[in-house]
Scaffold this motif. Structure first.
Motif, short mmCIF file in Angstrom:
data_model
loop_
_atom_site.label_atom_id
_atom_site.label_comp_id
_atom_site.label_asym_id
_atom_site.label_seq_id
_atom_site.Cartn_x
_atom_site.Cartn_y
_atom_site.Cartn_z
N GLY A 147 -77.61 46.21 -32.41
CA GLY A 147 -77.26 46.86 -33.66
C GLY A 147 -78.42 47.04 -34.61
N ILE A 148 -78.36 48.14 -35.36
CA ILE A 148 -79.39 48.47 -36.34
C ILE A 148 -78.69 48.82 -37.65
N PRO A 149 -78.80 47.96 -38.66
CA PRO A 149 -78.17 48.27 -39.95
C PRO A 149 -78.97 49.32 -40.72
N VAL A 150 -78.26 50.29 -41.28
CA VAL A 150 -78.92 51.38 -42.02
C VAL A 150 -78.26 51.56 -43.39
N ALA A 206 -80.04 58.35 -41.03
CA ALA A 206 -80.34 57.55 -39.84
C ALA A 206 -79.84 58.24 -38.58
N LEU A 207 -78.66 58.82 -38.64
CA LEU A 207 -78.11 59.52 -37.48
C LEU A 207 -79.06 60.62 -37.02
N THR A 267 -68.67 54.71 -39.61
CA THR A 267 -69.88 54.00 -40.04
C THR A 267 -70.80 53.59 -38.89
N GLU A 268 -70.48 53.99 -37.66
CA GLU A 268 -71.28 53.60 -36.51
C GLU A 268 -71.50 54.78 -35.57
N ALA A 269 -72.65 54.78 -34.91
CA ALA A 269 -72.96 55.74 -33.85
C ALA A 269 -73.67 54.97 -32.74
N VAL A 270 -73.32 55.27 -31.49
CA VAL A 270 -73.79 54.49 -30.34
C VAL A 270 -74.47 55.39 -29.31
N GLU A 315 -75.35 51.17 -37.75
CA GLU A 315 -74.16 50.86 -38.53
C GLU A 315 -74.51 50.89 -40.01
N HIS A 316 -73.69 51.53 -40.79
CA HIS A 316 -73.91 51.62 -42.22
C HIS A 316 -73.65 50.25 -42.85
#
Length: 113
Positions: free
Chosen positions: A8-11, A17-18, A36-39, A51-52
């Protein structure tokens, strides 16, 4: 034993970020589980996701080792991103470090030439 990895990468800014990770990884996300997430799937059962989480943004540090180091960096450069740093270790292993807009570090490592 099956093994899945989700890194995971918090943004702070999900939209920015996307777009940045699509450029870095060269593709749209494999799936978007919620708002709030993209994989992205880097390899079978190996995923990285944003993840936001503004309060945690900028603290991730991940390195992905690839067999096509030079080609991978050339492809990323074609998409308009250049490494913030490059390193070569005493054993010849190379690393290129990219930083997203929040300062999260995504490195690509490769075997010696």
């Amino acid at each position: 034993m099956a093994l899945d990895l989700f890194a995971g990468i918090p943004v702070a800014d999900y939209s920015a970020a996307l777009k940045w990770y699509e450029r870095l990884l060269g593709a749209a996300p494999a799936f978007i589980p919620n708002d709030t997430e993209a994989v992205w799937e880097l390899a079978e059962h190996r995923f990285v996701y944003i993840e936001h989480l503004p309060g945690h943004a900028g603290h991730a540090r991940h390195t992905v080792f690839v067999g096509d180091f030079d080609a991978r960096l050339a492809q990323i450069a074609e998409r308009g991103l250049d490494p913030a740093e490059r390193e070569t270790y005493a054993n010849g292993v190379r690393k290129a470090i990219f930083r997203d807009p929040d300062g999260n570090e995504i490195g690509y490592g490769g075997a010696p030439v």
